[in-house]
Design a protein around this motif. Structure first.
Motif, PDB file in Angstrom:
ATOM      1  N   SER A 174      32.432 111.303  82.810  1.00  0.00           N
ATOM      2  CA  SER A 174      32.956 110.075  83.394  1.00  0.00           C
ATOM      3  C   SER A 174      33.110 108.985  82.333  1.00  0.00           C
ATOM      4  CB  SER A 174      32.031 109.613  84.521  1.00  0.00           C
ATOM      5  OG  SER A 174      32.621 108.599  85.263  1.00  0.00           O
ATOM      6  N   ARG A 175      32.143 108.863  81.439  1.00  0.00           N
ATOM      7  CA  ARG A 175      32.240 107.883  80.352  1.00  0.00           C
ATOM      8  C   ARG A 175      33.396 108.231  79.414  1.00  0.00           C
ATOM      9  NH1 ARG A 175      26.608 108.253  81.007  1.00  0.00           N
ATOM     10  NH2 ARG A 175      26.393 109.800  79.349  1.00  0.00           N
ATOM     11  N   THR A 176      33.553 109.503  79.126  1.00  0.00           N
ATOM     12  CA  THR A 176      34.669 109.935  78.277  1.00  0.00           C
ATOM     13  C   THR A 176      35.986 109.584  78.939  1.00  0.00           C
ATOM     14  OG1 THR A 176      33.359 111.717  77.319  1.00  0.00           O
ATOM     15  CG2 THR A 176      35.760 111.942  77.192  1.00  0.00           C
ATOM     16  N   TRP A 177      36.101 109.894  80.229  1.00  0.00           N
ATOM     17  CA  TRP A 177      37.319 109.559  80.957  1.00  0.00           C
ATOM     18  C   TRP A 177      37.565 108.046  80.913  1.00  0.00           C
ATOM     19  CZ3 TRP A 177      41.744 111.306  82.311  1.00  0.00           C
ATOM     20  CH2 TRP A 177      42.536 110.556  83.177  1.00  0.00           C
ATOM     21  N   GLY A 178      36.545 107.263  81.146  1.00  0.00           N
ATOM     22  CA  GLY A 178      36.689 105.812  81.149  1.00  0.00           C
ATOM     23  C   GLY A 178      37.239 105.275  79.837  1.00  0.00           C
ATOM     24  N   ILE A 216      39.253 106.797  77.809  1.00  0.00           N
ATOM     25  CA  ILE A 216      40.681 107.148  77.746  1.00  0.00           C
ATOM     26  C   ILE A 216      41.464 106.314  78.764  1.00  0.00           C
ATOM     27  CG2 ILE A 216      42.377 109.000  78.117  1.00  0.00           C
ATOM     28  CD1 ILE A 216      40.801 109.456  75.591  1.00  0.00           C
ATOM     29  N   TRP A 217      40.947 106.226  79.972  1.00  0.00           N
ATOM     30  CA  TRP A 217      41.620 105.523  81.071  1.00  0.00           C
ATOM     31  C   TRP A 217      41.906 104.065  80.714  1.00  0.00           C
ATOM     32  CZ3 TRP A 217      44.296 106.751  85.169  1.00  0.00           C
ATOM     33  CH2 TRP A 217      44.418 105.887  86.257  1.00  0.00           C
ATOM     34  N   GLN A 218      40.984 103.422  80.021  1.00  0.00           N
ATOM     35  CA  GLN A 218      41.166 102.009  79.690  1.00  0.00           C
ATOM     36  C   GLN A 218      42.286 101.772  78.686  1.00  0.00           C
ATOM     37  OE1 GLN A 218      40.209 100.239  76.658  1.00  0.00           O
ATOM     38  NE2 GLN A 218      39.684 102.123  75.595  1.00  0.00           N
ATOM     39  N   LEU A 219      42.797 102.821  78.042  1.00  0.00           N
ATOM     40  CA  LEU A 219      43.911 102.672  77.107  1.00  0.00           C
ATOM     41  C   LEU A 219      45.240 102.413  77.813  1.00  0.00           C
ATOM     42  CD1 LEU A 219      43.071 105.537  74.590  1.00  0.00           C
ATOM     43  CD2 LEU A 219      42.758 103.063  74.248  1.00  0.00           C
ATOM     44  N   GLY A 220      45.295 102.748  79.102  1.00  0.00           N
ATOM     45  CA  GLY A 220      46.530 102.562  79.853  1.00  0.00           C
ATOM     46  C   GLY A 220      46.504 101.290  80.673  1.00  0.00           C
ATOM     47  N   HIS A 221      47.629 101.003  81.287  1.00  0.00           N
ATOM     48  CA  HIS A 221      47.700  99.871  82.209  1.00  0.00           C
ATOM     49  C   HIS A 221      48.307 100.355  83.523  1.00  0.00           C
ATOM     50  CE1 HIS A 221      51.834  99.716  80.641  1.00  0.00           C
ATOM     51  NE2 HIS A 221      52.141  99.133  81.773  1.00  0.00           N
ATOM     52  N   ALA A 222      47.907  99.690  84.606  1.00  0.00           N
ATOM     53  CA  ALA A 222      48.431 100.053  85.925  1.00  0.00           C
ATOM     54  C   ALA A 222      49.952 100.004  85.889  1.00  0.00           C
ATOM     55  CB  ALA A 222      47.876  99.111  86.984  1.00  0.00           C
ATOM     56  N   THR A 223      50.568 100.980  86.532  1.00  0.00           N
ATOM     57  CA  THR A 223      52.017 101.124  86.455  1.00  0.00           C
ATOM     58  C   THR A 223      52.641 100.883  87.825  1.00  0.00           C
ATOM     59  OG1 THR A 223      51.733 102.673  84.647  1.00  0.00           O
ATOM     60  CG2 THR A 223      53.856 102.708  85.773  1.00  0.00           C
ATOM     61  N   THR A 224      53.656 100.053  87.848  1.00  0.00           N
ATOM     62  CA  THR A 224      54.354  99.696  89.082  1.00  0.00           C
ATOM     63  C   THR A 224      55.758 100.305  89.074  1.00  0.00           C
ATOM     64  OG1 THR A 224      55.331  97.692  88.154  1.00  0.00           O
ATOM     65  CG2 THR A 224      53.119  97.487  89.158  1.00  0.00           C
ATOM     66  N   ILE A 225      56.414 100.233  90.208  1.00  0.00           N
ATOM     67  CA  ILE A 225      57.808 100.677  90.305  1.00  0.00           C
ATOM     68  C   ILE A 225      58.672  99.901  89.313  1.00  0.00           C
ATOM     69  CG2 ILE A 225      59.853 100.679  91.808  1.00  0.00           C
ATOM     70  CD1 ILE A 225      57.968 102.962  92.412  1.00  0.00           C
ATOM     71  N   GLU A 226      58.419  98.612  89.176  1.00  0.00           N
ATOM     72  CA  GLU A 226      59.188  97.800  88.227  1.00  0.00           C
ATOM     73  C   GLU A 226      58.984  98.288  86.793  1.00  0.00           C
ATOM     74  OE1 GLU A 226      58.699  95.841  91.979  1.00  0.00           O
ATOM     75  OE2 GLU A 226      57.112  96.444  90.609  1.00  0.00           O
ATOM     76  N   ASP A 227      57.755  98.668  86.445  1.00  0.00           N
ATOM     77  CA  ASP A 227      57.483  99.219  85.112  1.00  0.00           C
ATOM     78  C   ASP A 227      58.270 100.516  84.906  1.00  0.00           C
ATOM     79  OD1 ASP A 227      55.566  97.216  84.506  1.00  0.00           O
ATOM     80  OD2 ASP A 227      53.954  98.412  85.418  1.00  0.00           O
ATOM     81  N   ILE A 228      58.293 101.351  85.948  1.00  0.00           N
ATOM     82  CA  ILE A 228      59.011 102.629  85.851  1.00  0.00           C
ATOM     83  C   ILE A 228      60.511 102.381  85.705  1.00  0.00           C
ATOM     84  CG2 ILE A 228      59.544 104.810  87.001  1.00  0.00           C
ATOM     85  CD1 ILE A 228      56.755 104.531  88.386  1.00  0.00           C
ATOM     86  N   ASP A 229      61.042 101.432  86.463  1.00  0.00           N
ATOM     87  CA  ASP A 229      62.471 101.107  86.350  1.00  0.00           C
ATOM     88  C   ASP A 229      62.823 100.687  84.928  1.00  0.00           C
ATOM     89  OD1 ASP A 229      62.826 101.673  89.052  1.00  0.00           O
ATOM     90  OD2 ASP A 229      62.798  99.555  89.673  1.00  0.00           O
ATOM     91  N   ALA A 230      62.000  99.838  84.334  1.00  0.00           N
ATOM     92  CA  ALA A 230      62.254  99.373  82.960  1.00  0.00           C
ATOM     93  C   ALA A 230      62.151 100.536  81.974  1.00  0.00           C
ATOM     94  CB  ALA A 230      61.270  98.264  82.590  1.00  0.00           C
ATOM     95  N   TYR A 231      61.122 101.387  82.144  1.00  0.00           N
ATOM     96  CA  TYR A 231      60.965 102.543  81.274  1.00  0.00           C
ATOM     97  C   TYR A 231      62.161 103.492  81.421  1.00  0.00           C
ATOM     98  CZ  TYR A 231      59.234 107.022  79.519  1.00  0.00           C
ATOM     99  OH  TYR A 231      59.109 108.216  78.851  1.00  0.00           O
ATOM    100  N   GLU A 232      62.602 103.701  82.658  1.00  0.00           N
ATOM    101  CA  GLU A 232      63.711 104.623  82.898  1.00  0.00           C
ATOM    102  C   GLU A 232      64.990 104.153  82.202  1.00  0.00           C
ATOM    103  OE1 GLU A 232      65.224 107.417  86.479  1.00  0.00           O
ATOM    104  OE2 GLU A 232      64.629 105.373  87.032  1.00  0.00           O
ATOM    105  N   ALA A 233      65.227 102.855  82.196  1.00  0.00           N
ATOM    106  CA  ALA A 233      66.416 102.330  81.509  1.00  0.00           C
ATOM    107  C   ALA A 233      66.333 102.645  80.017  1.00  0.00           C
ATOM    108  CB  ALA A 233      66.526 100.825  81.742  1.00  0.00           C
TER     109      ALA A 233
END
Length: 173
Positions: free
Chosen positions: A117-121, A123-140
């Motif tokens: 769990s600590r190992t996962w934490g 790694i997990w903290q390297l990312g940020h929560a992703t929204t539909i708007e984030d995906i739309d921008a990435y897709e473009a």
């Protein structure tokens, strides 16, 4: 699941193996790398649609490195856990065609599971929560910048329709 790159076909294969789409009682966390524009936007959209799922994305190129882990941790009540670490991304090539290596490690005590769990934490903290708007921008950006490789799992960019899935199930696939 934390992977550098993912395709829709790889994700759907993985979910089918786990039968995860039929088991909404599970919670899941998905962390995908967006460096190099290899993760297909449909992967992010599909994961956002999974009940009880959290989706994060990571980009580390601006820091002079790439987000490149391949880690899967499955935990049962935080007392038993399985960690798989290896070279394969969440693509059909990574899971079925390429020569890849991985190790599976089982935690059988609460303390061993806590270490996972600590190992996962971390790694997990390297990312940020992703929204539909984030995906739309990435897709473009993805449509402009992703490498045009001939073998991109030969799959659609989105999950098959319910009608297509029903047809393949009636054919015994």
């Amino acid at each position: 699941v934390a992977v550098a790159y993912a395709s829709v076909a790889g994700l759907l294969h993985f979910l089918d193996v786990l039968e995860a789409r039929r088991r909404s009682r599970y919670t899941s966390q998905w962390l995908f790398g967006l460096d190099d524009y290899l993760t297909q936007p449909g992967v992010l959209r599909t994961c956002l649609s999974i009940p009880n799922a959290e989706v994060r994305t990571a980009r580390l190129q601006t820091q002079g490195c790439r987000f490149h882990p391949k880690l899967l941790i499955v935990s049962q009540n935080h007392t038993r856990s399985l960690a798989c670490v290896g070279s394969s991304n969440l693509t059909l090539g990574g899971m079925r065609r390429n020569c890849e290596a991985f190790a599976a490690i089982t935690a059988t005590t609460a303390e061993e599971s806590a270490q996972f769990s600590r190992t996962w934490g971390s790694i997990w903290q390297l990312g940020h929560a992703t929204t539909i708007e984030d995906i739309d921008a990435y897709e473009a950006d993805y449509s402009q910048r992703s490498p045009k490789w001939p073998d991109r799992d030969d799959i659609p960019q989105a999950e098959p329709s319910e009608e297509a899935q029903a047809g393949s199930e009636s054919e015994g696939n």
